[in-house]
Design a protein around this motif. Structure first.
Motif, short mmCIF file in Angstrom:
data_model
loop_
_atom_site.label_atom_id
_atom_site.label_comp_id
_atom_site.label_asym_id
_atom_site.label_seq_id
_atom_site.Cartn_x
_atom_site.Cartn_y
_atom_site.Cartn_z
N SER A 22 -11.16 -23.45 48.18
CA SER A 22 -9.76 -23.06 48.14
C SER A 22 -8.92 -24.11 47.43
CB SER A 22 -9.22 -22.84 49.55
OG SER A 22 -9.88 -21.78 50.17
N ASP A 23 -9.22 -25.37 47.70
CA ASP A 23 -8.51 -26.45 47.01
C ASP A 23 -8.75 -26.37 45.51
OD1 ASP A 23 -7.71 -27.37 49.49
OD2 ASP A 23 -9.37 -28.79 49.65
N PHE A 24 -9.99 -26.12 45.13
CA PHE A 24 -10.33 -25.99 43.71
C PHE A 24 -9.58 -24.83 43.08
CE2 PHE A 24 -12.84 -23.73 40.54
CZ PHE A 24 -12.89 -24.69 39.54
N ASN A 25 -9.57 -23.67 43.76
CA ASN A 25 -8.89 -22.49 43.22
C ASN A 25 -7.40 -22.73 43.05
OD1 ASN A 25 -11.22 -20.98 42.98
ND2 ASN A 25 -11.02 -20.14 45.05
N LEU A 26 -6.79 -23.43 43.99
CA LEU A 26 -5.37 -23.74 43.89
C LEU A 26 -5.08 -24.59 42.66
CD1 LEU A 26 -2.54 -23.71 45.34
CD2 LEU A 26 -3.22 -25.91 46.27
N MET A 27 -5.88 -25.63 42.45
CA MET A 27 -5.67 -26.50 41.28
C MET A 27 -5.96 -25.76 39.98
SD MET A 27 -7.00 -30.20 42.57
CE MET A 27 -8.44 -29.68 43.48
N GLU A 28 -6.99 -24.92 39.99
CA GLU A 28 -7.34 -24.16 38.79
C GLU A 28 -6.21 -23.18 38.43
OE1 GLU A 28 -11.28 -21.98 37.19
OE2 GLU A 28 -10.54 -21.30 39.14
N ASP A 29 -5.65 -22.51 39.43
CA ASP A 29 -4.54 -21.59 39.18
C ASP A 29 -3.33 -22.33 38.62
OD1 ASP A 29 -6.01 -19.44 40.04
OD2 ASP A 29 -5.10 -19.39 42.05
#
Length: 65
Positions: A22-29
């Motif tokens: 989830s942390d990765f997806n937030l930064m990627e977005d």
């Protein structure tokens, strides 16, 4: 950049993140929405992604409840 990956793997393993994907997806977005030449940050995010996958599949961490 090659010397950053082992350090990133260690930090991800020791950070005890509850939801690293989830942390990765937030930064990627964020990087996708504000695409203003964040090339270095994208490389670091790739290292973070690889580190998450490596730790999840290869390491046996002792987790105490």
């Amino acid at each position: 950049m090659d010397d950053v990956l082992p350090l990133t793997i260690y930090v991800v393993a020791m950070a005890e993140l509850s939801h690293p994907a989830s942390d990765f997806n937030l930064m990627e977005d964020y990087l996708r929405v504000y695409d203003k030449g964040f090339e270095f940050e994208k490389k670091l995010l790739t290292n973070f992604d690889v580190s998450i996958r490596y730790v999840n599949h290869e390491w046996e961490l002792n987790k105490t409840p």
